[in-house]
Design a protein around this motif. Structure first.
Motif, PDB file in Angstrom:
ATOM      1  N   GLY A   1       0.841  -1.178   0.000  1.00 16.26           N
ATOM      2  CA  GLY A   1       0.000   0.000   0.000  1.00 16.26           C
ATOM      3  C   GLY A   1       0.876   1.228   0.000  1.00 16.26           C
ATOM      4  N   CYS A   2       0.274   2.388   0.160  1.00 14.82           N
ATOM      5  CA  CYS A   2       1.040   3.628   0.208  1.00 14.82           C
ATOM      6  C   CYS A   2       0.397   4.563   1.214  1.00 14.82           C
ATOM      7  CB  CYS A   2       1.100   4.293  -1.157  1.00 14.82           C
ATOM      8  SG  CYS A   2       1.963   5.883  -1.141  1.00 14.82           S
ATOM      9  N   PRO A   3       1.098   4.925   2.307  1.00  6.40           N
ATOM     10  CA  PRO A   3       0.494   5.764   3.335  1.00  6.40           C
ATOM     11  C   PRO A   3       0.214   7.186   2.869  1.00  6.40           C
ATOM     12  CG  PRO A   3       2.841   5.505   3.726  1.00  6.40           C
ATOM     13  CD  PRO A   3       2.482   4.576   2.612  1.00  6.40           C
ATOM     14  N   TYR A   4       0.835   7.597   1.761  1.00  3.61           N
ATOM     15  CA  TYR A   4       0.644   8.959   1.263  1.00  3.61           C
ATOM     16  C   TYR A   4      -0.383   9.032   0.138  1.00  3.61           C
ATOM     17  CZ  TYR A   4       4.904   9.530   3.927  1.00  3.61           C
ATOM     18  OH  TYR A   4       5.833   9.512   4.943  1.00  3.61           O
ATOM     19  N   ALA A   5      -1.015   7.901  -0.151  1.00  6.28           N
ATOM     20  CA  ALA A   5      -2.020   7.863  -1.216  1.00  6.28           C
ATOM     21  C   ALA A   5      -3.261   7.160  -0.681  1.00  6.28           C
ATOM     22  CB  ALA A   5      -1.468   7.123  -2.436  1.00  6.28           C
ATOM     23  N   LYS A   6      -4.255   7.948  -0.281  1.00  4.94           N
ATOM     24  CA  LYS A   6      -5.459   7.382   0.326  1.00  4.94           C
ATOM     25  C   LYS A   6      -6.155   6.429  -0.638  1.00  4.94           C
ATOM     26  CE  LYS A   6      -6.345  11.297   3.410  1.00  4.94           C
ATOM     27  NZ  LYS A   6      -7.292  12.361   3.800  1.00  4.94           N
ATOM     28  N   GLY A   7      -6.482   5.248  -0.112  1.00  2.36           N
ATOM     29  CA  GLY A   7      -7.189   4.261  -0.905  1.00  2.36           C
ATOM     30  C   GLY A   7      -6.305   3.402  -1.785  1.00  2.36           C
ATOM     31  N   ALA A   8      -4.998   3.691  -1.824  1.00  2.00           N
ATOM     32  CA  ALA A   8      -4.104   2.916  -2.685  1.00  2.00           C
ATOM     33  C   ALA A   8      -4.010   1.478  -2.176  1.00  2.00           C
ATOM     34  CB  ALA A   8      -2.724   3.560  -2.732  1.00  2.00           C
ATOM     35  N   ALA A   9      -4.331   0.553  -3.051  1.00  2.00           N
ATOM     36  CA  ALA A   9      -4.276  -0.861  -2.675  1.00  2.00           C
ATOM     37  C   ALA A   9      -2.848  -1.362  -2.764  1.00  2.00           C
ATOM     38  CB  ALA A   9      -5.194  -1.666  -3.592  1.00  2.00           C
ATOM     39  N   GLY A  10      -2.691  -2.648  -2.491  1.00  2.00           N
ATOM     40  CA  GLY A  10      -1.365  -3.235  -2.484  1.00  2.00           C
ATOM     41  C   GLY A  10      -0.784  -3.433  -3.869  1.00  2.00           C
ATOM     42  N   ASN A  11       0.434  -3.991  -3.873  1.00  2.00           N
ATOM     43  CA  ASN A  11       1.095  -4.335  -5.126  1.00  2.00           C
ATOM     44  C   ASN A  11       0.278  -5.382  -5.877  1.00  2.00           C
ATOM     45  OD1 ASN A  11       4.053  -3.168  -4.902  1.00  2.00           O
ATOM     46  ND2 ASN A  11       3.542  -3.988  -2.891  1.00  2.00           N
ATOM     47  N   VAL A  12       0.473  -5.443  -7.175  1.00  2.00           N
ATOM     48  CA  VAL A  12      -0.122  -6.539  -7.919  1.00  2.00           C
ATOM     49  C   VAL A  12       0.408  -7.846  -7.318  1.00  2.00           C
ATOM     50  CG1 VAL A  12       1.698  -6.616  -9.694  1.00  2.00           C
ATOM     51  CG2 VAL A  12      -0.603  -7.431 -10.225  1.00  2.00           C
ATOM     52  N   ALA A  13      -0.467  -8.836  -7.180  1.00  2.00           N
ATOM     53  CA  ALA A  13      -0.094 -10.081  -6.522  1.00  2.00           C
ATOM     54  C   ALA A  13       0.801 -10.938  -7.410  1.00  2.00           C
ATOM     55  CB  ALA A  13      -1.334 -10.868  -6.143  1.00  2.00           C
ATOM     56  N   THR A  14       1.830 -11.490  -6.816  1.00  2.00           N
ATOM     57  CA  THR A  14       2.757 -12.352  -7.547  1.00  2.00           C
ATOM     58  C   THR A  14       2.020 -13.492  -8.238  1.00  2.00           C
ATOM     59  OG1 THR A  14       4.470 -11.835  -5.935  1.00  2.00           O
ATOM     60  CG2 THR A  14       4.824 -13.776  -7.313  1.00  2.00           C
ATOM     61  N   GLU A  15       1.071 -14.099  -7.533  1.00  2.00           N
ATOM     62  CA  GLU A  15       0.367 -15.242  -8.104  1.00  2.00           C
ATOM     63  C   GLU A  15      -0.512 -14.832  -9.293  1.00  2.00           C
ATOM     64  OE1 GLU A  15      -1.606 -14.220  -4.077  1.00  2.00           O
ATOM     65  OE2 GLU A  15       0.400 -14.254  -4.975  1.00  2.00           O
ATOM     66  N   ASP A  16      -1.087 -13.631  -9.256  1.00  2.00           N
ATOM     67  CA  ASP A  16      -1.879 -13.155 -10.388  1.00  2.00           C
ATOM     68  C   ASP A  16      -0.983 -12.918 -11.605  1.00  2.00           C
ATOM     69  OD1 ASP A  16      -4.104 -13.256  -8.796  1.00  2.00           O
ATOM     70  OD2 ASP A  16      -4.359 -11.090  -8.607  1.00  2.00           O
ATOM     71  N   VAL A  17       0.204 -12.356 -11.358  1.00  2.00           N
ATOM     72  CA  VAL A  17       1.152 -12.123 -12.447  1.00  2.00           C
ATOM     73  C   VAL A  17       1.608 -13.456 -13.058  1.00  2.00           C
ATOM     74  CG1 VAL A  17       3.421 -11.190 -13.066  1.00  2.00           C
ATOM     75  CG2 VAL A  17       1.941  -9.941 -11.481  1.00  2.00           C
ATOM     76  N   LEU A  18       1.912 -14.420 -12.204  1.00  2.00           N
ATOM     77  CA  LEU A  18       2.367 -15.719 -12.697  1.00  2.00           C
ATOM     78  C   LEU A  18       1.301 -16.417 -13.528  1.00  2.00           C
ATOM     79  CD1 LEU A  18       4.244 -17.074  -9.554  1.00  2.00           C
ATOM     80  CD2 LEU A  18       5.267 -16.368 -11.722  1.00  2.00           C
ATOM     81  N   TYR A  19       0.046 -16.311 -13.111  1.00  2.00           N
ATOM     82  CA  TYR A  19      -1.044 -16.917 -13.870  1.00  2.00           C
ATOM     83  C   TYR A  19      -1.132 -16.292 -15.262  1.00  2.00           C
ATOM     84  CZ  TYR A  19      -5.653 -18.901 -14.828  1.00  2.00           C
ATOM     85  OH  TYR A  19      -6.700 -19.595 -15.382  1.00  2.00           O
ATOM     86  N   LEU A  20      -0.994 -14.971 -15.318  1.00  2.00           N
ATOM     87  CA  LEU A  20      -0.980 -14.279 -16.607  1.00  2.00           C
ATOM     88  C   LEU A  20       0.176 -14.769 -17.471  1.00  2.00           C
ATOM     89  CD1 LEU A  20      -1.761 -11.912 -18.573  1.00  2.00           C
ATOM     90  CD2 LEU A  20      -0.145 -10.506 -17.261  1.00  2.00           C
ATOM     91  N   LEU A  21       1.368 -14.793 -16.894  1.00  2.00           N
ATOM     92  CA  LEU A  21       2.556 -15.163 -17.672  1.00  2.00           C
ATOM     93  C   LEU A  21       2.485 -16.610 -18.147  1.00  2.00           C
ATOM     94  CD1 LEU A  21       5.305 -13.389 -15.534  1.00  2.00           C
ATOM     95  CD2 LEU A  21       4.289 -12.611 -17.687  1.00  2.00           C
ATOM     96  N   GLU A  22       2.015 -17.511 -17.284  1.00  2.00           N
ATOM     97  CA  GLU A  22       1.883 -18.910 -17.701  1.00  2.00           C
ATOM     98  C   GLU A  22       0.891 -19.036 -18.845  1.00  2.00           C
ATOM     99  OE1 GLU A  22       1.134 -21.626 -14.519  1.00  2.00           O
ATOM    100  OE2 GLU A  22       3.047 -21.217 -13.502  1.00  2.00           O
ATOM    101  N   GLY A  23      -0.199 -18.269 -18.784  1.00  2.00           N
ATOM    102  CA  GLY A  23      -1.189 -18.302 -19.856  1.00  2.00           C
ATOM    103  C   GLY A  23      -0.648 -17.780 -21.169  1.00  2.00           C
ATOM    104  N   LEU A  24       0.359 -16.935 -21.096  1.00  2.00           N
ATOM    105  CA  LEU A  24       0.985 -16.374 -22.292  1.00  2.00           C
ATOM    106  C   LEU A  24       2.169 -17.207 -22.768  1.00  2.00           C
ATOM    107  CD1 LEU A  24       0.999 -12.599 -21.267  1.00  2.00           C
ATOM    108  CD2 LEU A  24      -0.500 -13.678 -22.957  1.00  2.00           C
ATOM    109  N   GLY A  25       2.464 -18.282 -22.035  1.00  2.00           N
ATOM    110  CA  GLY A  25       3.588 -19.133 -22.403  1.00  2.00           C
ATOM    111  C   GLY A  25       4.939 -18.507 -22.116  1.00  2.00           C
ATOM    112  N   ILE A  26       4.973 -17.588 -21.143  1.00  2.00           N
ATOM    113  CA  ILE A  26       6.218 -16.892 -20.793  1.00  2.00           C
ATOM    114  C   ILE A  26       6.864 -17.573 -19.594  1.00  2.00           C
ATOM    115  CG2 ILE A  26       7.212 -14.711 -19.993  1.00  2.00           C
ATOM    116  CD1 ILE A  26       4.958 -13.271 -21.500  1.00  2.00           C
TER     117      ILE A  26
END
Length: 306
Positions: free
Chosen positions: A240-265
């Motif tokens: 998150g970011c304490p200086y940005a109200k409402g800012a959510a967390g980083n993109v999740a590693t597992e979500d990124v991996l699912y995308l990359l695996e689906g792309l054959g990367i």
């Protein structure tokens, strides 16, 4: 441009994921186990700690103990954020292999976050870069607010390019472009990256997107199409970011991996092990993962045992 055949994933959870964690201080032993679990998943680049004043970032007050306590796996780079010379000296004493500095593409964000202008922040980093280079330590640079600022709104791509170029010219081997507020959309991400890649070669750039508006995965696909091949992420979507109200967390590693695996990367990372780690760390923090993939796979595992 064709998609990259391989992507290097830079794991941010132990530092950027935990540094703004509310409530009690996360025990040092939990941080160490998280780092070691991530390495066992096949992740080869982990930002493990931040050598900053515990007065300003209490969760990172045990950086020395964390860096000294981890059992370092062969082939894994364990880095630390070192925003000043004192922090760098502390990191060097623990045998750090790589450090990082950060600047913002927004003047107002820079003032709110580190109480100085962008130009002043870059000047402060000069002795850090010189000392690190003299010690044979690589330095990574971060640029915050590349797709929007909580105080200034939209950020012009040329502003991002200017800061990224300055960090590169100072000696940063790689510059990570951060959508700190998580307001970016795919077209904006493309336009920003096009501008930056004219100032810094694409092979020296990384994407660091937060998921406040649920656009991080779409934005990452957009920059992958442009040829970018380094992605920052945090297991479980921590951060998150304490200086940005409402800012959510980083993109999740597992979500990124699912995308990359689906792309054959290729990444060399075990998705199921990452999901297990996401549940482990978020359970230790008293909640569940923020990511869609962890929730879907977790539900599947639960149903399989019923």
């Amino acid at each position: 441009m064709p998609l990259p055949t391989e992507v290097r994933l830079f794991e941010m959870a132990p530092r950027d994921g935990l540094q703004n964690e509310p409530g009690p201080i996360v025990p040092t032993a939990i941080k160490i186990e998280l780092i070691e679990r991530l390495a066992r998943c096949g992740i080869r680049h982990i930002e493990a700690a931040s050598f900053v004043s515990p007065k300003w970032v209490p969760q990172m007050g045990d950086a020395d103990a964390v860096m000294r306590g981890i059992t370092r796996a062969p082939g894994v780079v364990y880095s630390a954020l070192t925003p000043n010379l004192r922090g760098l000296e502390g990191a060097l004493a623990t045998g750090v292999e790589e450090v990082a500095v950060f600047a913002a593409a927004s003047e107002r964000f820079s003032q709110k976050n580190i109480n100085c202008s962008i130009a002043e922040s870059l000047t402060r980093f000069e002795p850090v870069l010189e000392r690190a280079q003299a010690s044979g330590i690589r330095v990574r640079g971060y640029v915050s607010c590349v797709l929007g600022c909580p105080y200034e709104g939209e950020i012009a791509p040329h502003q991002v390019a200017s800061v990224a170029k300055a960090l590169s010219q100072m000696g940063c081997y790689e510059v990570s472009l951060g959508d700190t507020v998580g307001v970016g959309t795919p077209l904006a991400a493309k336009h920003m990256l096009e501008a930056v890649s004219r100032a810094v070669p694409m092979k020296h750039l990384a994407a660091h997107f937060h998921d406040t508006y649920g656009q991080a995965i779409a934005n990452l696909y957009a920059v992958l199409e442009e040829g970018l091949s380094v992605i920052d992420a945090a297991v479980g979507g921590l951060g998150g970011c304490p200086y940005a109200k409402g800012a959510a967390g980083n993109v999740a590693t597992e979500d990124v991996l699912y995308l990359l695996e689906g792309l054959g990367i290729h990444t060399g990372i075990d998705l199921d092990e990452v999901v297990d780690t996401a549940f482990w760390i978020t359970q230790a923090l008293g909640r569940t993962p923020n990511s869609k993939v962890a929730k879907a796979k977790g539900a599947g595992k639960l149903n399989a045992t019923q």
